[in-house]
Design a protein around this motif. Structure first.
Motif, PDB file in Angstrom:
ATOM      1  N   GLU A 128       0.728  -1.462  -0.145  1.00 37.82           N
ATOM      2  CA  GLU A 128      -0.189  -0.021  -0.086  1.00 37.82           C
ATOM      3  C   GLU A 128       0.543   1.357  -0.216  1.00 37.82           C
ATOM      4  OE1 GLU A 128      -3.805   2.032   2.533  1.00 37.82           O
ATOM      5  OE2 GLU A 128      -3.380  -0.153   3.210  1.00 37.82           O
ATOM      6  N   TRP A 129       1.589   1.218   0.858  1.00 34.22           N
ATOM      7  CA  TRP A 129       2.917   2.393   0.918  1.00 34.22           C
ATOM      8  C   TRP A 129       3.813   2.229  -0.501  1.00 34.22           C
ATOM      9  CZ3 TRP A 129       7.719   3.301  -0.082  1.00 34.22           C
ATOM     10  CH2 TRP A 129       8.539   4.622   0.544  1.00 34.22           C
ATOM     11  N   LEU A 130       4.203   1.762  -1.402  1.00 37.39           N
ATOM     12  CA  LEU A 130       4.664   1.217  -2.359  1.00 37.39           C
ATOM     13  C   LEU A 130       3.874   2.158  -3.329  1.00 37.39           C
ATOM     14  CD1 LEU A 130       7.474   0.998  -3.229  1.00 37.39           C
ATOM     15  CD2 LEU A 130       6.259  -1.730  -3.584  1.00 37.39           C
ATOM     16  N   GLU A 131       3.272   1.319  -3.521  1.00 32.65           N
ATOM     17  CA  GLU A 131       1.513   1.907  -4.300  1.00 32.65           C
ATOM     18  C   GLU A 131       1.132   3.347  -4.500  1.00 32.65           C
ATOM     19  OE1 GLU A 131      -2.664   0.919  -6.193  1.00 32.65           O
ATOM     20  OE2 GLU A 131      -2.070   0.225  -4.856  1.00 32.65           O
ATOM     21  N   SER A 132       1.500   4.551  -3.177  1.00 33.24           N
ATOM     22  CA  SER A 132       1.289   5.131  -2.854  1.00 33.24           C
ATOM     23  C   SER A 132       2.711   5.991  -4.024  1.00 33.24           C
ATOM     24  CB  SER A 132       0.471   5.742  -1.951  1.00 33.24           C
ATOM     25  OG  SER A 132       0.843   6.884  -1.111  1.00 33.24           O
ATOM     26  N   HIS A 151       4.952   9.571  -7.760  1.00 34.55           N
ATOM     27  CA  HIS A 151       6.886   9.756  -8.293  1.00 34.55           C
ATOM     28  C   HIS A 151       5.984   9.729  -9.916  1.00 34.55           C
ATOM     29  CE1 HIS A 151      11.249   8.732  -9.436  1.00 34.55           C
ATOM     30  NE2 HIS A 151      10.109   8.271 -10.254  1.00 34.55           N
ATOM     31  N   HIS A 152       4.738   8.545 -10.190  1.00 34.20           N
ATOM     32  CA  HIS A 152       4.750   8.521 -11.476  1.00 34.20           C
ATOM     33  C   HIS A 152       3.961   9.808 -12.543  1.00 34.20           C
ATOM     34  CE1 HIS A 152       2.553   7.233 -15.013  1.00 34.20           C
ATOM     35  NE2 HIS A 152       1.471   7.834 -14.865  1.00 34.20           N
ATOM     36  N   ASP A 153       3.371  10.448 -11.281  1.00 30.91           N
ATOM     37  CA  ASP A 153       2.118  11.390 -11.708  1.00 30.91           C
ATOM     38  C   ASP A 153       3.593  13.089 -12.049  1.00 30.91           C
ATOM     39  OD1 ASP A 153       0.499  10.205 -11.395  1.00 30.91           O
ATOM     40  OD2 ASP A 153      -0.840  11.180  -9.287  1.00 30.91           O
TER      41      ASP A 153
END
Length: 282
Positions: free
Chosen positions: A75-79, A84-86
């Motif tokens: 969950e933390w990694l996805e956030s 980062h991607h945005d």
């Protein structure tokens, strides 16, 4: 009250522009922190100015020991990955961008400037190669073949037409039908891969072949090809149109084109010898 310690999180390398400055006024990164451009001064051998796109992050969350634990927290990694991607994608719509790997952090701005200056030549050369290019992904998925056991040529040719098949023979017929169907679909995938490579030869500057996705990433259909292409901006539409035309010749496959993306797959030079097209299992 002490101010919590911070580190400098770096998203990408880019060239400062006036339009980019205006975008960064409202852009937010990890933890909704403002994103800033951290430029380096031109060197003795180059007049080009580069900049890190960066923001401050809590030291307690991004020091070496904390990251080891956080990378086990999906969950933390996805956030973090989404933020980062945005940031990278937003910058990519206004300037050439060289994405950096997730969780690239420096102790402070001074250390970051030193790292940027040390790699100035490498970053400049790579940005020059990425100018006026965009990444597109191309994936081939196998659609599930029919498992209905139809009659096979040569199977029990002398047996009476109305003779019931034994359970063993019915099972063998079904397995043989599945094998034939699977081999046919893999043949289509190999042919589709060749067609895609021919299209890319006309339109793409570079290719990176990623490992096929599996499990939750691949979905219910089997992913057998997972390519990324660096496409000149003036070739993007012809490239996509040619792929759409080619896909119609392969009804038992799903050919998926994704993008446009910031050039994540081309942040480093592509490997010299990528593996070949998909092969049917033996």
């Amino acid at each position: 009250m002490n101010t919590p310690a911070t580190l400098l999180y770096v998203y990408a390398v880019t060239r400062p522009t006036r339009s980019l400055d205006e975008v960064l006024d409202t852009l937010r990164g990890i933890g909704q922190a403002p994103v800033l451009l951290l430029p380096t001064t031109p060197t003795a051998t180059s007049t080009a100015t580069l900049a890190f796109a960066a923001s401050e992050v809590p030291e307690d969350d991004f020091n070496e020991h904390a990251l080891k634990d956080h990378f086990e927290n999906l969950e933390w990694l996805e956030s973090v990955a989404r933020a980062h991607h945005d940031v990278v994608q937003t910058i990519a719509t206004h300037a050439t961008v060289l994405p950096l790997r997730l969780a690239t952090v420096y102790q402070d701005q001074s250390r970051a400037r030193q790292a940027l200056a040390a790699q100035h030549h490498t970053f400049t050369r790579r940005l020059d190669e990425l100018d006026a290019h965009t990444e597109y992904g191309v994936k081939i998925y196998l659609t599930p073949p029919s498992t209905a056991p139809g009659p096979q040529p040569g199977d029990d040719a002398a047996a009476p037409q109305n003779a019931p098949a034994s359970p063993g023979k019915a099972y063998l017929h079904a397995r043989r039908a599945q094998t034939h169907a699977r081999e046919a679909v893999y043949t289509q995938a190999q042919q589709a891969a060749v067609a895609i490579e021919a299209i890319a030869a006309r339109h793409a500057s570079l290719r990176v072949r990623h490992a096929p996705q599996s499990g939750a990433l691949g979905g219910p259909q089997e992913n057998v090809l997972n390519d990324a292409y660096l496409i000149p901006d003036d070739q993007a539409e012809p490239f996509q149109n040619a792929l759409a035309d080619a896909a119609r010749a392969f009804p038992d496959l799903r050919i998926e084109v994704t993008g446009p993306w910031a050039p994540y797959s081309f942040a480093m030079p592509a490997p010299d010898s990528p593996p070949g097209p998909p092969e049917a299992p033996s």
